[in-house]
Design a protein around this motif. Structure first.
Motif, PDB file in Angstrom:
ATOM      1  N   PHE A  65      47.877  57.686  44.150  1.00 19.67           N
ATOM      2  CA  PHE A  65      47.450  57.107  42.865  1.00 19.67           C
ATOM      3  C   PHE A  65      48.575  56.329  42.188  1.00 19.67           C
ATOM      4  O   PHE A  65      48.465  55.980  41.035  1.00 19.67           O
ATOM      5  N   GLU A  90      49.497  53.486  26.541  1.00 22.68           N
ATOM      6  CA  GLU A  90      49.864  53.404  27.968  1.00 22.68           C
ATOM      7  C   GLU A  90      49.000  52.344  28.637  1.00 22.68           C
ATOM      8  O   GLU A  90      47.776  52.333  28.463  1.00 22.68           O
ATOM      9  N   HIS A  95      45.318  58.176  37.669  1.00 23.26           N
ATOM     10  CA  HIS A  95      44.544  59.431  37.558  1.00 23.26           C
ATOM     11  C   HIS A  95      45.018  60.315  36.397  1.00 23.26           C
ATOM     12  O   HIS A  95      44.567  61.440  36.253  1.00 23.26           O
ATOM     13  N   GLU A 117      42.834  51.781  31.807  1.00 19.07           N
ATOM     14  CA  GLU A 117      42.793  51.708  33.276  1.00 19.07           C
ATOM     15  C   GLU A 117      41.658  50.795  33.708  1.00 19.07           C
ATOM     16  O   GLU A 117      40.536  50.922  33.230  1.00 19.07           O
ATOM     17  N   GLY A 119      40.538  50.471  37.008  1.00 14.32           N
ATOM     18  CA  GLY A 119      39.747  50.995  38.138  1.00 14.32           C
ATOM     19  C   GLY A 119      38.796  52.097  37.689  1.00 14.32           C
ATOM     20  O   GLY A 119      39.241  53.091  37.122  1.00 14.32           O
ATOM     21  N   LYS A 166      52.557  44.757  37.373  1.00 15.14           N
ATOM     22  CA  LYS A 166      53.977  44.512  37.072  1.00 15.14           C
ATOM     23  C   LYS A 166      54.286  43.029  36.841  1.00 15.14           C
ATOM     24  O   LYS A 166      55.254  42.698  36.172  1.00 15.14           O
TER      25      LYS A 166
HETATM   26  C1  LIG Z   1      51.320  52.593  38.862  1.00 18.38           C
HETATM   27  S1  LIG Z   1      49.662  53.007  38.506  1.00 18.38           S
HETATM   28  C2  LIG Z   1      49.746  53.910  36.987  1.00 18.38           C
HETATM   29  C3  LIG Z   1      50.239  55.305  37.168  1.00 18.38           C
HETATM   30  C4  LIG Z   1      50.112  56.177  35.949  1.00 18.38           C
HETATM   31  N1  LIG Z   1      50.809  55.589  34.815  1.00 18.38           N
HETATM   32  C5  LIG Z   1      50.696  57.532  36.230  1.00 18.38           C
HETATM   33  O1  LIG Z   1      51.920  57.669  36.250  1.00 18.38           O
HETATM   34  O2  LIG Z   1      49.919  58.475  36.466  1.00 18.38           O
HETATM   35  C6  LIG Z   1      49.038  51.459  37.970  1.00 18.38           C
HETATM   36  C7  LIG Z   1      47.616  51.512  37.498  1.00 18.38           C
HETATM   37  O3  LIG Z   1      47.389  50.347  36.705  1.00 18.38           O
HETATM   38  C8  LIG Z   1      46.085  49.909  36.946  1.00 18.38           C
HETATM   39  N2  LIG Z   1      46.022  48.489  36.571  1.00 18.38           N
HETATM   40  C9  LIG Z   1      46.488  47.402  37.223  1.00 18.38           C
HETATM   41  N3  LIG Z   1      46.237  46.281  36.537  1.00 18.38           N
HETATM   42  C10 LIG Z   1      45.608  46.657  35.395  1.00 18.38           C
HETATM   43  C11 LIG Z   1      45.094  45.955  34.281  1.00 18.38           C
HETATM   44  N4  LIG Z   1      45.195  44.628  34.179  1.00 18.38           N
HETATM   45  N5  LIG Z   1      44.516  46.680  33.306  1.00 18.38           N
HETATM   46  C12 LIG Z   1      44.425  48.031  33.377  1.00 18.38           C
HETATM   47  N6  LIG Z   1      44.889  48.739  34.412  1.00 18.38           N
HETATM   48  C13 LIG Z   1      45.475  48.071  35.412  1.00 18.38           C
HETATM   49  C14 LIG Z   1      45.850  50.162  38.414  1.00 18.38           C
HETATM   50  O4  LIG Z   1      44.471  50.223  38.688  1.00 18.38           O
HETATM   51  C15 LIG Z   1      46.586  51.481  38.632  1.00 18.38           C
HETATM   52  O5  LIG Z   1      45.718  52.575  38.521  1.00 18.38           O
END
Ligand SMILES: C[S@@+](CC[C@H](N)C(=O)[O-])C[C@H]1O[C@@H](n2cnc3c(N)ncnc32)[C@H](O)[C@@H]1O
Length: 234
Positions: A65, A90, A95, A117, A119, A166
């Motif tokens: 995840f 955030e 998850h 989020e 997804g 990112k």
């Molecule tokens: C690195 S993970 C986050 C991990 C979470 N912060 C943790 O530590 O449990 C990045 C998440 O950002 C989501 N994501 C990517 N682009 C996004 C967007 N434009 N808006 C919202 N969520 C996004 C992805 O689906 C993914 O689940």
């Protein structure tokens, strides 16, 4: 997303550091009993062993995840408490691992977390995990594109954890600064070392920004945080 060597490093760091501090968080969990009414953010009674199990299970699946390593979760927990943050945002819930660490810290400050989020499956899973952690009243989960959804949030925020796409940190920054991140606010960007190339424009901008003090640090030798504090005088 991560290499085998990075996982091994994470396993080693978990072994030397994780258990004691998690136990401390779990056993120091607030014990007052309240009804789970909408908007009620008083501390909730929770079973430390159940919380520990949940966090252990989430941590074990963390690489699937893309969640923060446990050490980084603990660090976020400490940062939220130490800065007495009350309105936390955030970007990128996945998850819900980092959301739970910050949510538990907000039990102490009496604050709230909003997390976004994109997804659907991860959003649903995060919702379940946040509920299992007893944090449903403290954490608002939004399903959607953070670039769109955060524009609908009034703010201001005193702590923002940026952990979504990112490459587009600049857009998040431009939406937050100056109005939604007042002086005294903190921006914490994850993977500032591991994904430094993807956020080069943001890192170059924020390091030179006259209104922010910025440091880049790592607790895990690879992921890295970029922490920026907006001066009170700016
Ligand atoms: C690195 S993970 C986050 C991990 C979470 N912060 C943790 O530590 O449990 C990045 C998440 O950002 C989501 N994501 C990517 N682009 C996004 C967007 N434009 N808006 C919202 N969520 C996004 C992805 O689906 C993914 O689940």
């Amino acid at each position: 997303m991560k290499t085998r060597q990075q996982f091994r490093r994470r396993e080693f760091l978990k072994t030397i550091g994780g258990t004691l501090s998690l136990f401390t968080v779990a056993t120091h969990a607030p014990s007052a009993i309240v009804d789970a009414a909408e908007g009620d953010t008083r501390p909730v009674k929770r079973d430390p062993a159940q919380l520990r199990r949940l966090l252990d299970e989430m941590d074990a699946k963390g690489h699937r995840f893309w969640s923060v390593p446990r050490k980084d979760g603990e660090f976020l927990h400490l940062l939220v408490k130490a800065t007495r943050a009350r309105n936390v945002l955030e970007l990128g819930t996945s998850h819900g691992f980092s959301a739970i660490w910050m949510g538990l810290a907000l039990e102490e400050t009496g604050g709230r977390l909003t997390t976004i989020e994109i997804g659907k499956e991860r959003y649903d899973l995060a919702r379940r995990h946040v509920s299992e952690a007893g944090l449903s009243q403290r954490v608002t989960l939004i399903k959607g594109d953070a670039h769109v959804e955060m524009a609908k949030l009034a703010g201001p925020f005193d702590f923002v954890f940026m952990d979504a796409d990112k490459e587009r940190q600049m857009d998040y920054f431009n939406q937050l600064y100056p109005k939604k991140l007042p002086p005294g606010g903190i921006l914490a960007v994850h993977n500032a070392i591991l994904a430094a190339n993807s956020m080069k424009d943001y890192l170059e901008m924020i390091r030179k920004h006259p209104d922010f003090d910025t440091v880049i640090l790592s607790l895990t030798m690879d992921d890295g945080f970029c922490l920026s504090y907006r001066h009170r005088s700016s």
